[in-house]
Structure formats: structure tokens, C-alpha cells
Design an enzyme around this catalytic site. Structure first.
Site, PDB file in Angstrom:
ATOM      1  N   SER A 111      39.523  43.986  55.462  1.00 40.53           N
ATOM      2  CA  SER A 111      39.906  43.377  54.707  1.00 40.53           C
ATOM      3  C   SER A 111      38.931  41.921  53.650  1.00 40.53           C
ATOM      4  CB  SER A 111      41.845  42.288  54.885  1.00 40.53           C
ATOM      5  OG  SER A 111      41.457  41.908  55.696  1.00 40.53           O
ATOM      6  N   LYS A 148      42.304  35.495  56.807  1.00 42.27           N
ATOM      7  CA  LYS A 148      41.732  36.083  55.035  1.00 42.27           C
ATOM      8  C   LYS A 148      41.790  34.334  54.926  1.00 42.27           C
ATOM      9  CE  LYS A 148      44.294  40.043  55.093  1.00 42.27           C
ATOM     10  NZ  LYS A 148      44.039  39.972  56.312  1.00 42.27           N
TER      11      LYS A 148
END
Lengths: 188, 434
Positions: A111, A148
């Protein structure tokens, strides 16, 4: 006065190629007692001028003064040891600011691929820092760690991946940020 | 009436990690949050447990089987002492940011002397305690209980007062308010014997004890208890010992193995491994042992042991193993099953130059000392037990436990490139992140 004593001892040493004994120091410097010699010797020992062997006899140490003085060149350059390296740091110091709050994790997903963070990479994180907008953070989502970007907009904070295949995460309740990512390490 | 007229004649802090081992595990695995988590899988008994497990009736030292009965969803983890030690060191370092006087009392507890630091730190004692707790909680990722008081005994009462995540401040002028609610048996250093004795005089609360007059205390109690009495009144007797723990009265190592065995050579090798481990510790603290006690534990939990003295203090495992070999047969009974071996080294002294003896054994001993210096050096570089004695071979080459008890800690399995089973980075690992 001390400098004068040192010079005389040094002269004795040059002439005789050995250090004087206590009686010789006494006559050499015109002292009245060996106790006075003893006191002087201790002082010179402290200054690293001379030293004593196991039996208490005097042995020379830095009779000619400290050789490796910063900025002073005597008989060639000093070895590039301590002084030159005083302004360097170890890889540990470079990567870690707050040792007690630094932890490591292993990246498992893709990700954050476009941020250059790949599966198998080690990330170093700091638990003591306040996370800011744009930081890469470790957050707790559905009882799992996730790595993230932390983003802020009018609606509030959310997590943004660095990979088009993943979508943003908008927290339903409070967003739990565990740590801020400080470094990524990949060993080949 | 107050027991002490001053708030903080001295300021002593006691820090206690809440269910430390279990908390270290939960801090690195968010999926365990809120679950009954228990450590000690490799021993088969509960070593540390979270409050969720406590609420379900699990207690320390309970067996795995019992836990499964009353709490079937408990998460049982193998102990990961390496990680716990890393967290422990961090706890001490964080407290040391405030004061150099920190006593490392145990892996999850420490005392700190904050006396006189208000001005240099520009904080009140209360603020220091708050700030230390806040730093510990946020940087280590789990909670600590903290007590602040004029003495160690009172600080310890403070840290126990509210758990988990408590911060209890007991100024000298408020001591009586706390002691009034505390059973005398709950005071640090007062055991069941003393409690029973004090009960005979109608002393049930810590306050009743602290309020007794000096004459009575002197007439009826021994010195250690007189000191506790003083400490309870806010008069400092026990100083903070900031030195690293570097003296030991004795060193002991016990190790259980599964399945139990009746193989003489294997049981001996287990004992030999314990000897090697104890000697590593001896050498680390530059000590030598004069007296040795070794024992075997049978499957039905009976102990069989033997104690002997060495000719001279030693830190050399070969000398000790040679002696054990002599007496091993008197302890090892053919036919019984053994489940653990243990070793206690006593009469420890500083390992200085050895006295010469008639048969020149000192020279040999010195040569051997050189060898073990190298063994320790190699261990430092490549990991513990890179080199070990032949007599420990069987123990070293077999897993210590069978079945799920031999599940290694996650940290030992999930390695980074460049790490090995024997050598890992000294940074706590929080696991995988997606």
C-alpha cells in the site's frame, strides 16, 4: 616554579638516560625533605609528566609535553583519530533520535509502494512524536497496524495509501496513531 | 493525627509496570488488545496475565490446563525475555532523564529519588511524577502505576494503591489517611509470621502499626521491622541504590524440559547446560563460586539433590561439571522420569587472583580462564552458546520442549535480513504492518 622543576628533571633525564630517584630529586631541586619530593611527584603524576612503577620508582611519561594537541603540528600530522571524527555520528544516531521511543516493524503489504516502502522493508518509528499532516504514520485500524500517510482536510483526518490500487481510510470513530515513521531500511 | 509534619522531607518514586510481560506483548500486537492474554507458555504455567485474564479468574502460577477450563479463549504466549528486557531498560532510561538516582529493583519495577530536583527541573514533585508516568505510558505503549511518597515503603504502597495506570501521591501529612485503609499484612516486608504476631496485639491496619510508640516497637520487634515502622512514618531508612545490580548472594538456574526423560546422558546434558549458563553469569559479574547445589526434579515433582564444596572458588564450568559427574549417580535413579534440572551456586566471592596450590592447578585454571574469555567474546559476537561443552551437546541439540510448549517467541521467528536466530537487533519489534 613547577615548569622550572620539570625542566631540571628533564635535563637530568637527558644527561643520565634515566629518571632520578627521590634523593637525587631532593639535591637536584634543593628540597629539604623527601616528603616534599613526594608531593611534587604526585603533582607531576597528575599532570601526566611522569609516572611510578610498581616499586614506586619514577618512570618518564610525557616529559616533552602532550604531543597530540589539536591544531598543533609536531613532527608530521597527528593521526586522524579523535579530533577529526568529533563531528561525526554513528548510523544509530543518524537514524534514531529518541532511543527509548523507537520501535521497528516489518512492512508486509504494497500500500505504500509509491512512497518507496516495499514488502519486507524495516521501518523505524517513534512513539513519542505528535503526528503531523503529511507524516507517514503507523495507525491502528481494525486491531491491526497499518502504515499510511496522515492527511488532514476540512472533514478531518484520514489515512492515504501511496498506491492507486488502495483507497483512503476514513476513520469511523477516533483515529488511533501509534507512531510516526522516521526511517525505512532495506538490506540487500 | 498526621504521622509526619512535612509533605516531602524526601521524595521517593516507585514505578511498577502493569502486568509487565503481558503488556509488552499487547503493546506490539494491537489484535491482542482487550483479550485475556497470558505469558509463560513454555513453562506450562501462567507467568504474567492481562487484567482481562484476571477478571476471568485466571491467577499467576495456574497451570495451562486450569486456565483452559475457566478461560477457553485465553491467548497463551511463550515468554520473550529478550523483548521484556529491552522494554525494561527503556523504562529505567526514561526515569533517568529526570534523576540519576534510579534503583533498578526488578525487571518491571524501579525506585527513584527526586529529592531536591524541584528547582533544577522547575517542577513540583507531583508534576515530575505525572510527567514520568506520561512519558512511560506514551513511549512504551502501555501503562505504569506510580507512587510518590517520602520513603520507599510508602512509595510502594502508593504504586499499588490504584492499579492499573494509577498515580498515587502520599505526602507526609497524608500518610495516616492511606495507612488507615491498609491491612498491616499489605506492607512491603511484613510477612505472614509478623502479621500474625502483630494481630495478637490487636494491630490490624498499617496505621495502628505506625502509631505504636518507639518503646513498644523496640521491645517487641527486630531491627528490620523497626525500620519498616520508621519508613511508614515518613522517615527515610532505605536509601535508593543507584548502582547497577552487580552483587549476587547466589546464582541459580533451573530449566524444565519436555518430554520428561530417564536417559542418564540427556538429563546430565541438561544439567551441564545449566552449569554453563550459570558460569556465564558468574563471569559477567566477575564472581567465583565455592559451593554448589544441584538437583533433579522428577515427573511427580519430587526433588533429589546434592550439595558439595569446591577446592577453590571457580567460574569454570568444566571444574563444576567434573564434580557433578562424581555425585550424579547418587541423585539420578534409574527408572524414574525427570522433568527438570537445576543448579545453585553459593558462597560467591569476587573473582580476583587465585591462590597458588601445591599441584600447580592454578596455572591450568588460568589457561582455562583464557579459553572462557574467548568463549564469552565469541558469544558476544555471534550469540550465546555458539561454543558449548560436549557434555551439554544433547541438551543443546534438541528443542527444550515438545508440542506447543516449544513454540518460540514470534520475535525469534520473524527475522530481518542480516539477523540470525542467535543475534537480533536490540530494538523492540512491533510485528508486521500492512
Amino acid at each position: 616554579m613547577l615548569e622550572k622543576y620539570k625542566k631540571q628533571i628533564l635535563r637530568f633525564y637527558r644527561r643520565n638516560r634515566r629518571m632520578p630517584n627521590y634523593a637525587e630529586v631532593m639535591t637536584l631541586l634543593g628540597f629539604k625533605s623527601k616528603n616534599a619530593v613526594f608531593k611534587l611527584v604526585n603533582k607531576l603524576k597528575e599532570e601526566n609528566f611522569l609516572s611510578k612503577d610498581a616499586k614506586g620508582r619514577l618512570i618518564p611519561k610525557n616529559l616533552y609535553g602532550e604531543l597530540r594537541v589539536l591544531g598543533q603540528v609536531e613532527a608530521g600530522f597527528p593521526s586522524p583519530a579523535e579530533e577529526e571524527l568529533a563531528d561525526t555520528m554513528s548510523l544509530d544516531d543518524f537514524l534514531i533520535k529518541n532511543k527509548e521511543a523507537t520501535y521497528m516493524l516489518k512492512v508486509s503489504g504494497e500500500s505504500m509502494k509509491d512512497a518507496g516502502i516495499l514488502p519486507g522493508d524495516m521501518v523505524l518509528v517513534d512513539r513519542s512524536l505528535t503526528p503531523l499532516d503529511g507524516n507517514i504514520v503507523i495507525a491502528e485500524v481494525d486491531n491491526q497496524w497499518t502504515i499510511k500517510y496522515l492527511r488532514k482536510d476540512k472533514q478531518g483526518v484520514y489515512l492515504e495509501p501511496a498506491n492507486k490500487k488502495f483507497s483512503n481510510i476514513y476513520p469511523k470513530e477516533e483515529l488511533k496513531i501509534a507512531a510516526v515513521v522516521k526511517a525505512v531500511i532495506r538490506k540487500y | 493525627m498526621p504521622l509526619n509534619l512535612h509533605t516531602f522531607p524526601q521524595a521517593v518514586l516507585h514505578v511498577d509496570g502493569d502486568c509487565f510481560f503481558a503488556s509488552c506483548e499487547v503493546a506490539s500486537r494491537p489484535e491482542l488488545k482487550g483479550k485475556p492474554v497470558i505469558t509463560g507458555l513454555e513453562r506450562g504455567i501462567v507467568s504474567s496475565l492481562t487484567y482481562e485474564a484476571k477478571a476471568r479468574g485466571v491467577r499467576r502460577a495456574m497451570s495451562l490446563r486450569e486456565v483452559k477450563k475457566i478461560c477457553p479463549d485465553a491467548v497463551f504466549l511463550p515468554s520473550d525475555y529478550e523483548t521484556y528486557s529491552l522494554y525494561s531498560l527503556r523504562m529505567f532510561s526514561i526515569v533517568r532523564r529526570f534523576t540519576p538516582d534510579v534503583e533498578e529493583y526488578s525487571i518491571d519495577e524501579c525506585f527513584a529519588d527526586l529529592s531536591g530536583l524541584q528547582r533544577p527541573l522547575n517542577m513540583s514533585y507531583e508534576q515530575m511524577a505525572e510527567k514520568i508516568k506520561a512519558s512511560l505510558d506514551s513511549e512504551l505503549g502501555f501503562t505504569f502505576s506510580v507512587g510518590l511518597a517520602p520513603t520507599k515503603v510508602l512509595a510502594k504502597i502508593g504504586s499499588k494503591w490504584k492499579k492499573p495506570s494509577g498515580l498515587t501521591i502520599i505526602p507526609g501529612t497524608d500518610i495516616h489517611l492511606y495507612l488507615n485503609q491498609l491491612g498491616v499484612d499489605k506492607v512491603w516486608g511484613i510477612g505472614p509470621q509478623t502479621t500474625a504476631y502483630l494481630n495478637k496485639y490487636g494491630i490490624r491496619t498499617a496505621l495502628q502499626f505506625a502509631e505504636k510508640d518507639l518503646e513498644w516497637i523496640r521491645a517487641n520487634l527486630t531491627k528490620p521491622h523497626q525500620e519498616i515502622w520508621q519508613e511508614l512514618r515518613g522517615e527515610m531508612v532505605y536509601k535508593i541504590d543507584p548502582g547497577k545490580k552487580n552483587t549476587y548472594q547466589s546464582i541459580s538456574k533451573t530449566k524444565t524440559f519436555t518430554p520428561p526423560s530417564n536417559d542418564r546422558e540427556y538429563v546430565f546434558s541438561q544439567l551441564s547446560k545449566n552449569v554453563e549458563n550459570s558460569c556465564i553469569k558468574l563471569r559477567r559479574y566477575q564472581l567465583a563460586a565455592k559451593k554448589v547445589f544441584f538437583f533433579l526434579k522428577t515427573q511427580d515433582f519430587r526433588y533429589q539433590g546434592y550439595e558439595f564444596k569446591l577446592i577453590r572458588p571457580t567460574d569454570n564450568p568444566i571444574e563444576i561439571i567434573k564434580m557433578i559427574d562424581k555425585y550424579f549417580s547418587s541423585v539420578f535413579t534409574v527408572g524414574s522420569l525427570f522433568r527438570a534440572t537445576g543448579l545453585v551456586l553459593m558462597d560467591l566471592s569476587e573473582n580476583t587472583s587465585r591462590q597458588a596450590d601445591l599441584f600447580n592447578e592454578v596455572v591450568t585454571a588460568e589457561k582455562i580462564a583464557k579459553i572462557f574469555g574467548s568463549v564469552d567474546g565469541i558469544a558476544q559476537r555471534y550469540g550465546k552458546h555458539t561454543l558449548f561443552l560436549g557434555s551439554s551437546f544433547s541438551a543443546m541439540n534438541r528443542a527444550q520442549h515438545e508440542g506447543n510448549r516449544q513454540t518460540p517467541a514470534e520475535r525469534k521467528e520473524d527475522l530481518f535480513k542480516g539477523e540470525s536466530a542467535r543475534k537480533r537487533l536490540a530494538i523492540p519489534y512491533l510485528g508486521g504492518v500492512g
